[in-house]
Design an enzyme around this catalytic site. Structure first.
Site, PDB file in Angstrom:
ATOM      1  N   ASP A   1      -5.579  10.549  11.924  1.00  0.00           N
ATOM      2  CA  ASP A   1      -6.015  10.076  10.611  1.00  0.00           C
ATOM      3  C   ASP A   1      -6.783   8.762  10.762  1.00  0.00           C
ATOM      4  O   ASP A   1      -6.420   7.742  10.197  1.00  0.00           O
ATOM      5  CB  ASP A   1      -4.793   9.910   9.691  1.00  0.00           C
TER       6      ASP A   1
ATOM      7  N   LYS B   1       7.531  -0.306   6.250  1.00  0.00           N
ATOM      8  CA  LYS B   1       7.089   0.982   5.726  1.00  0.00           C
ATOM      9  C   LYS B   1       8.301   1.874   5.505  1.00  0.00           C
ATOM     10  O   LYS B   1       9.093   2.106   6.414  1.00  0.00           O
ATOM     11  CB  LYS B   1       6.140   1.632   6.737  1.00  0.00           C
TER      12      LYS B   1
ATOM     13  N   GLY C   1       0.834  -1.197   0.000  1.00  0.00           N
ATOM     14  CA  GLY C   1       0.000   0.000   0.000  1.00  0.00           C
ATOM     15  C   GLY C   1       0.861   1.236   0.000  1.00  0.00           C
ATOM     16  O   GLY C   1       2.087   1.171   0.146  1.00  0.00           O
ATOM     17  N   ARG C   2       0.195   2.340  -0.170  1.00  0.00           N
ATOM     18  CA  ARG C   2       0.916   3.586  -0.323  1.00  0.00           C
ATOM     19  C   ARG C   2       0.059   4.641   0.350  1.00  0.00           C
ATOM     20  O   ARG C   2      -1.154   4.675   0.134  1.00  0.00           O
ATOM     21  CB  ARG C   2       1.004   3.870  -1.815  1.00  0.00           C
ATOM     22  N   GLY C   3       0.646   5.446   1.193  1.00  0.00           N
ATOM     23  CA  GLY C   3      -0.157   6.469   1.862  1.00  0.00           C
ATOM     24  C   GLY C   3       0.633   7.733   2.016  1.00  0.00           C
ATOM     25  O   GLY C   3       1.742   7.844   1.482  1.00  0.00           O
TER      26      GLY C   3
ATOM     27  N   SER D   1       2.190   8.874   4.467  1.00  0.00           N
ATOM     28  CA  SER D   1       3.444   8.845   5.204  1.00  0.00           C
ATOM     29  C   SER D   1       4.489   7.958   4.548  1.00  0.00           C
ATOM     30  O   SER D   1       5.635   7.970   4.951  1.00  0.00           O
ATOM     31  CB  SER D   1       3.189   8.392   6.633  1.00  0.00           C
ATOM     32  N   GLY D   2       4.115   7.189   3.564  1.00  0.00           N
ATOM     33  CA  GLY D   2       5.126   6.365   2.918  1.00  0.00           C
ATOM     34  C   GLY D   2       4.523   5.148   2.234  1.00  0.00           C
ATOM     35  O   GLY D   2       3.320   4.989   2.170  1.00  0.00           O
ATOM     36  N   THR D   3       5.417   4.303   1.731  1.00  0.00           N
ATOM     37  CA  THR D   3       4.972   3.115   1.005  1.00  0.00           C
ATOM     38  C   THR D   3       5.267   1.879   1.845  1.00  0.00           C
ATOM     39  O   THR D   3       6.295   1.812   2.513  1.00  0.00           O
ATOM     40  CB  THR D   3       5.726   3.022  -0.336  1.00  0.00           C
ATOM     41  N   VAL D   4       4.362   0.905   1.805  1.00  0.00           N
ATOM     42  CA  VAL D   4       4.508  -0.296   2.628  1.00  0.00           C
ATOM     43  C   VAL D   4       4.798  -1.500   1.750  1.00  0.00           C
ATOM     44  O   VAL D   4       4.148  -1.692   0.720  1.00  0.00           O
ATOM     45  CB  VAL D   4       3.219  -0.550   3.430  1.00  0.00           C
TER      46      VAL D   4
END
Ligand SMILES: *[C@@H]1O[C@H](CO)[C@@H](O)[C@H](O)[C@H]1NC(C)=O
Ligand SMILES: *[C@@H]1O[C@H](CO)[C@@H](O)[C@H](O)[C@H]1NC(C)=O
Ligand SMILES: *[C@@H]1O[C@H](CO)[C@@H](O)[C@H](O)[C@H]1NC(C)=O
Ligand SMILES: *[C@@H]1O[C@H](CO)[C@@H](O)[C@H](O)[C@H]1NC(C)=O
Ligand SMILES: *[C@@H]1O[C@H](CO)[C@@H](O)[C@H](O)[C@H]1NC(C)=O
Ligand SMILES: *[C@@H]1O[C@H](CO)[C@@H](O)[C@H](O)[C@H]1NC(C)=O
Length: 800
Positions: free
Chosen positions: A626, A533, A512-514, A516-519
């Site tokens: 969040d 992450k 996933g990608r959000g 705060s960063g990519t996992v």
């Protein structure tokens, strides 16, 4: 604060030049947060100006310039913080000094209207004075103390020092230092439920305590030598008696009165005298039906048979778990040794046997218990209320709690041994967190800390203000230590970058990608799956990063995604989490793979528990900022685990050059106070939680409706709220049906659904004060958890 220390230091290089300090604020002039102006005393030991907490709460305050944590000694508006922008303090043409908020409303003012005030100045004593051209003092802050008395400041008749409600905030609490009507300098708990004097020791008369009550002048003062004395013959010397040391006398949030001395070299405070040596002697520390006990540290527990009202606020005390009317029929008594409740005596009988005392209590329906002191021939105190409970090793007797015979209670182990449920160990706290001396009865409440998400958002404003201060504290950052809080020691560890590269197979499988960063998915040598992450733009020095990670790494709760380790190498900052099997909640709500009712309820409850842990039980009050279905992961039993908490402290989406956006969180789940520029508290998470709950009930994503215009955001929520109110009012029992996800085909518990809808709606109240706390949500949901109605549906759990 620590996480942004580096930033502050860096950026303050540009901004400190803009910070102006002055010795006089002249009539007609004003200062504001944006203006970055301060009044300093001629010797620079005190500074006066705007003091900020969180993103947007400011106080007009006076603080010690050289104390590491900018110790505030006075605030003009302790109960009413103002906004960061547009608030100002000015001396008006008519001579009043006025603090106005952004909307120009007057928050505070002096009583110097139509005088010839010419300027405000801050004296070397820390006294802010308004003077006329001849030098006469027309008003002084020393006349309106808050919780601190500075050397040479006199506490007089009708003045009180009032402790703050909790550590790190300024709002007025319940503990007061004042002269009683008997002319004796006293400490008193003065809360809505109780007013009770606890110093000098109320067990003795004033003469036994070395006081007198015939001198009516009622004056108390701490002098420059460190001698505190008052007109009732009270005297105390600071242990470091002598000149040249900065001191203060403060009534702390734990109800104790202390003299603090500033250590020049470190900027830290040491306690050089305190009024109360046994913290549990402070009355009302644990609210009604609570008992203050010593378990490595003082803490609050409920009287057996009673349960806590609000775990985050012990002032709210405990309530009975049984129906009070049962006390009129068959009762039993539970003995708690070396324990007493001070006051609330219905009767006092000297020379009484234990049996007779018990009989007296049994027969009186107002009796909640009795204390039996064993000295002499025995003394019997029949209590009609269980207030001011405390355990004391020197107390010669026991209290006997009256309970219905049908109620099963067990005595907490604390009453015969020193075992506790919490593992206690010493931990390091990052700088900028609670200070070294602070501890006491509210171990459960811990620290009130505005979230870092807010702090980061308001970075610009804060660092302008703090710039100078941070420069001062840049050197030798000692860590303070606070002992004893619940944590489970972990296998938390540091990884190196090469290792993580291997674990994730060169970051191949993206989960996933959000923001705060990519996992990425990975697998450890022992085959445990992990989610790694990689943080995006991390603009943070390593030691601050480590401090934050240390804090997050200690947070452990079954409904929070566990962090197993981290990596910090060069510019790489990565976090290693446990892998959670079943993806995030949104994947199980808004498409054909939707959850059944029982699981939705369990997710609502588990999420509430996780957030309550973050808000109330962690060492630091962490605000998530969040909360949304994408951040609620489900394990293989569909138990929720909240992801991404604590990250607001670590990542920064905006580079230093870009415009800094204050607002965090995701559209659709964002509380109105973000837009309204109000202080950000844990209530923003409550709001996000409310939206998630309502989405779970309806099975529909509200945020789809959200368009860019902020006003439209609440429309689907408002509609829902109106529908519910209308239908419920008309006694239309089908309102629940009309709201719950039709895909469930009526297979849900009506009672649970009604409860959840009500919780969801109260959580999204625009007025954050009307939203419940997470702890109370947990409680309500647990009460409704074992619904028999749902048992029938067990087989229909997952409707795929
Ligand atoms: C009362 O207290 C004040 C202040 O401590 C002191 O100056 C005064 O002498 C006292 N009066 C008597 C009668 O003791
Ligand atoms: C405090 O110190 C002063 C001056 O040394 C002394 O006279 C006084 O007795 C001391 N008081 C107490 C309570 O120790
Ligand atoms: C602390 O600093 C102040 C001002 O710089 C100085 O006057 C005082 O002597 C120092 N005290 C000690 C104990 O070093
Ligand atoms: C307590 O018990 C009495 C008598 O059994 C009953 O009338 C009353 O409603 C009960 N109160 C509560 C709050 O359950
Ligand atoms: C207490 O009881 C004893 C024996 O019954 C009696 O001798 C004594 O006078 C009583 N004391 C008081 C203070 O009533
Ligand atoms: C506590 O007291 C109970 C009964 O008085 C006793 O059975 C138990 O062993 C005690 N526990 C400890 C840890 O001392």
């Amino acid at each position: 604060m620590r996480s942004i220390l580096f930033l502050l230091i860096t950026l303050s290089l540009f901004h400190s030049a803009n910070s102006k300090s002055m010795l006089l604020l002249k009539r007609g002039a004003s200062i504001s947060v944006e203006g970055n102006t301060f009044i300093t005393s001629p010797d620079n030991s005190f500074t006066c100006g705007f003091y900020g907490l969180g993103s947007n709460a400011y106080w007009f305050a006076i603080w010690f310039t050289n104390s590491k944590e900018r110790t505030v000694v006075w605030t003009a508006n302790r109960d009413k913080p103002v906004n960061s922008q547009g608030s100002r303090v000015s001396i008006r043409r008519d001579g009043t000094m006025v603090l106005t908020d952004v909307d120009r409303s007057i928050v505070w003012q002096t009583n110097t209207r139509t005088t010839d005030v010419s300027a405000a100045e801050l004296l070397n004593t820390g006294n802010l004075v308004l003077k006329n051209p001849r030098g006469d003092i027309l008003w002084q802050s020393f006349d309106v103390p808050t919780d601190t008395l500075l050397p040479s400041q006199i506490l007089t008749k009708d003045k009180r020092l009032i402790a703050s409600f909790r550590k790190g905030s300024f709002e007025s609490g319940y503990f007061n230092l004042y002269f009683g009507s008997n002319n004796v300098l006293s400490l008193i708990t003065d809360s809505p439920q109780i007013s009770s004097l606890y110093w000098p020791n109320p067990d003795y008369d004033v003469y036994t305590s070395g006081r007198t009550n015939y001198n009516g002048s009622r004056l108390a003062v701490l002098d420059d030598m460190g001698l505190l004395q008052s007109s009732d013959h009270f005297q105390a010397n600071a242990s470091d008696k002598g000149f040249g040391i900065k001191r203060r006398l403060t009534i702390d949030h734990d109800g104790n009165l202390r003299i603090y001395s500033l250590i020049n070299s470190t900027g830290l405070w040491t306690i050089t005298w305190q009024a109360i040596s046994q913290p549990c002697q402070v009355h009302g520390a644990c609210g009604s039906n609570g008992i203050c006990v010593y378990a490595q540290k003082p803490k609050c527990i409920c009287t057996p048979g009673y349960e806590v009202n609000d775990p985050s606020d012990w002032n709210a005390g405990c309530k009975p778990t049984f129906n009070q009317t049962l006390l009129n029929s068959k009762v039993k008594f539970l003995e708690l040794s070396q324990t007493d409740y001070f006051g609330s005596d219905l009767y006092y009988k000297p020379n009484f046997t234990l049996k007779a005392c018990q009989e007296l209590c049994r027969r009186d329906s107002a009796c909640k218990g009795f204390t039996y002191r064993t000295w002499g021939n025995g003394h019997c105190y029949v209590k009609n209320d269980l207030f001011n409970g405390f355990q004391s090793p020197d107390f010669p007797g026991s209290v006997y709690i009256k309970l219905p015979r049908s109620v099963k209670v067990s005595k907490p182990s604390i009453f015969n041994g020193s075992s506790t449920t919490c593992e206690s160990r010493e931990i390091e706290i990052p700088v900028g967190s609670p200070s070294m001396y602070a501890f006491a009865r509210r171990t459960v409440r811990w620290v009130y800390l505005y979230s870092f998400c807010a702090a980061l958002g308001a970075l610009e404003l804060i660092f302008i203000l703090l710039g100078r201060w941070f420069l001062l504290r840049k050197h030798g950052v000692p860590t303070s230590v606070e002992a004893g809080y619940c944590m489970i020691s972990s296998q938390f560890r540091r990884f190196n970058y090469a290792e993580l590269k291997k674990i994730t197979n060169n970051f191949r499988e993206e989960l996933g990608r959000g923001g705060s960063g990519t996992v990425y998915k990975g697998s450890l040598a022992d085959d445990r799956l992990v989610a790694v992450k990689r943080l995006g733009d991390v603009f943070q020095a390593e030691d601050e990063f480590l401090a934050e990670i240390g804090t997050i790494g200690k947070i452990n709760h079954m409904n929070l995604v566990r962090m197993w380790g981290f990596c910090s190498e060069g510019r790489h900052r990565l976090l290693v989490y446990e892998f959670v099997d079943n993806m995030s909640l949104d994947k199980h709500l808004f498409n054909s793979n939707f959850l059944g009712w029982k699981q939705r309820y369990a997710v609502a409850l588990g999420t509430a528990k996780g957030l309550a842990h973050l808000h109330h039980e962690c060492l630091e009050w962490v605000i998530h900022c969040d909360v949304k279905p994408e951040n609620i992961l489900l394990d293989n039993e569909f138990q929720p685990k909240i992801a991404d908490f604590g990250l607001a402290k670590l990542s920064r989406r905006d580079g230093p050059g870009s415009e800094i956006t204050r607002i965090r969180g995701t559209k659709g789940y964002r509380a109105p106070e973000w837009a309204l520029n109000h202080p950000i508290t844990a209530k923003v998470d409550i709001y996000g939680y409310g939206v998630v709950v309502l989405e779970m009930i309806k099975g529909v994503k509200f945020s789809y409706w959200v368009v860019d215009d902020a006003d439209d955001q609440e429309t689907p929520l408002k509609n829902l709220s109106w529908t519910v109110k209308e239908k419920a009012q008309c006694g239309n029992s089908s309102w629940v049906e009309s709201i719950v996800d039709p895909r469930l085909k009526g297979k849900f518990s009506r009672k649970q659904a009604a409860t959840l809808i009500q919780i969801g709606l109260s959580c999204v109240e625009e007025d954050r004060r009307k939203r419940p706390t997470m702890a109370s949500v947990v409680q309500t949901l647990m009460e409704c958890e074992d619904e028999t109605e749902i048992k029938v549906l067990d087989k229909l759990e997952l409707i795929y």
